[in-house]
Design a protein around this motif. Structure first.
Motif, short mmCIF file in Angstrom:
data_model
loop_
_atom_site.label_atom_id
_atom_site.label_comp_id
_atom_site.label_asym_id
_atom_site.label_seq_id
_atom_site.Cartn_x
_atom_site.Cartn_y
_atom_site.Cartn_z
N PRO A 43 0.91 -1.22 -0.64
CA PRO A 43 -0.06 0.15 -0.22
C PRO A 43 1.23 1.42 0.21
CG PRO A 43 -0.26 -1.10 2.25
CD PRO A 43 0.80 -2.24 0.87
N SER A 44 0.57 2.20 -0.73
CA SER A 44 1.03 3.93 -0.61
C SER A 44 0.99 4.38 1.01
CB SER A 44 0.36 4.43 -1.43
OG SER A 44 -0.91 4.92 -1.51
N THR A 45 0.75 4.07 1.69
CA THR A 45 0.91 4.72 2.96
C THR A 45 0.66 3.63 4.59
OG1 THR A 45 -1.72 4.87 3.20
CG2 THR A 45 -0.22 6.80 2.37
N HIS A 46 1.11 3.79 4.91
CA HIS A 46 0.96 2.67 6.36
C HIS A 46 -0.60 2.55 6.43
CE1 HIS A 46 5.12 2.11 6.19
NE2 HIS A 46 5.38 3.18 6.61
N SER A 61 10.80 2.61 4.46
CA SER A 61 10.29 4.36 3.46
C SER A 61 10.11 3.54 2.15
CB SER A 61 10.00 5.32 3.66
OG SER A 61 11.92 5.05 3.67
N GLY A 64 5.39 2.35 -1.57
CA GLY A 64 4.47 1.77 -1.70
C GLY A 64 4.24 1.93 -3.10
N GLY A 65 3.17 0.99 -3.98
CA GLY A 65 2.73 0.60 -5.52
C GLY A 65 4.34 -0.06 -5.59
N ASN A 97 -1.70 -6.81 2.51
CA ASN A 97 -2.08 -5.93 1.06
C ASN A 97 -2.48 -6.13 0.63
OD1 ASN A 97 1.12 -5.27 2.14
ND2 ASN A 97 1.52 -6.92 -0.17
N SER A 102 -4.87 -3.71 -2.43
CA SER A 102 -4.13 -4.86 -3.57
C SER A 102 -4.82 -5.41 -4.72
CB SER A 102 -2.91 -4.96 -2.81
OG SER A 102 -1.69 -6.81 -3.67
#
Length: 242
Positions: A43-46, A61, A64-65, A97, A102
């Motif tokens: 995921p793009s953010t936690h 970090s 994401g993606g 995910n 996802s």
């Protein structure tokens, strides 16, 4: 044309299987195998998934993606549908995910029997010339009634005896039964001059018959008999009569 089909005017000397024949091969591989790679995207953010599992995991970090492919168990416990059965573990990256939004694919390849008949063709059993494919779709929770009526746990542990330790209700991790509902199939049957390479429609995948599955042979299976204890009894619709 190693990884693409040649123009129709090209004459390779091989009989290239049709799309339907390729679907039958793929369904047979799905049934005979039991380990695959599940691919998902971070995921793009936690975040916390809808099921309540944190996706944090002390991840680096910038993930994401980013796609990730991980080995997992599956079993062909609903053969009438062609949807593989998976024992999802709540803390596992693949399922976190998916819970975070996802997409998911299940990929596998054919491994010939270890004592197959030798071939004069040096490329016959080359890994680059053996079938492999990906199933694209979504995960769907298997209802408790279906789990009981279809004896999903018995089917799954027949393929994976060690999975008994993390069946739903275990004291180690939260787990639950899901099926991968197949929506698209991408198939590479081998080198393009002798095998089909491309997409297999979902209808072709689902319309494969038990007789076709029993009669077709994959590379290295030439000496395997049409009937035997390795194949569960099924009726003509594909329903498992275990």
């Amino acid at each position: 044309h190693a990884f693409a089909n040649p123009p129709e005017s090209s004459k390779s000397g091989f009989n290239v299987p049709t799309i339907h024949e390729s679907a039958v091969q793929a369904r047979r591989i799905l049934h005979l195998s039991s380990i695959a790679t599940l691919s998902t995207i971070f995921p793009s953010t936690h975040a916390t998934s809808p099921n309540g599992f944190s996706t944090l995991e002390n991840r680096p970090s910038g993930l994401g993606g980013m796609p990730v492919g991980l080995m997992d168990y599956y079993a062909d416990c609903e053969p009438g549908s062609g949807n593989p059965t998976i024992l999802a573990i709540g803390i596992a990256t693949s399922f976190k995910n998916v819970d975070a939004g996802s997409n998911i694919t299940l990929s596998l390849r054919w491994h010939p029997p270890p004592h197959h008949r030798p071939s004069p063709d040096p490329y016959r059993f080359s890994p680059a010339n053996l079938p492999r494919f990906s199933l694209l779709g979504h995960l769907e929770t298997i209802p408790a009634r279906t789990v009981k009526d279809e004896e999903i746990a018995k089917c799954f542990t027949k393929k994976h005896a060690d999975a008994e330790a993390w069946l739903p209700g275990n004291k180690i991790h939260e787990s639950y039964w899901v099926r991968l509902v197949v929506e698209d199939i991408y198939w590479i049957g081998g080198f393009g001059d002798r095998a089909y390479i491309g997409w297999i429609p979902a209808d072709e995948w689902r319309n494969v018959t038990v007789r076709e599955l029993q009669e077709i042979r994959l590379p290295g299976e030439e000496e395997r008999k049409a009937s035997g204890g390795w194949w569960p009894a099924m009726d003509t619709t594909g329903s498992d009569l275990r």
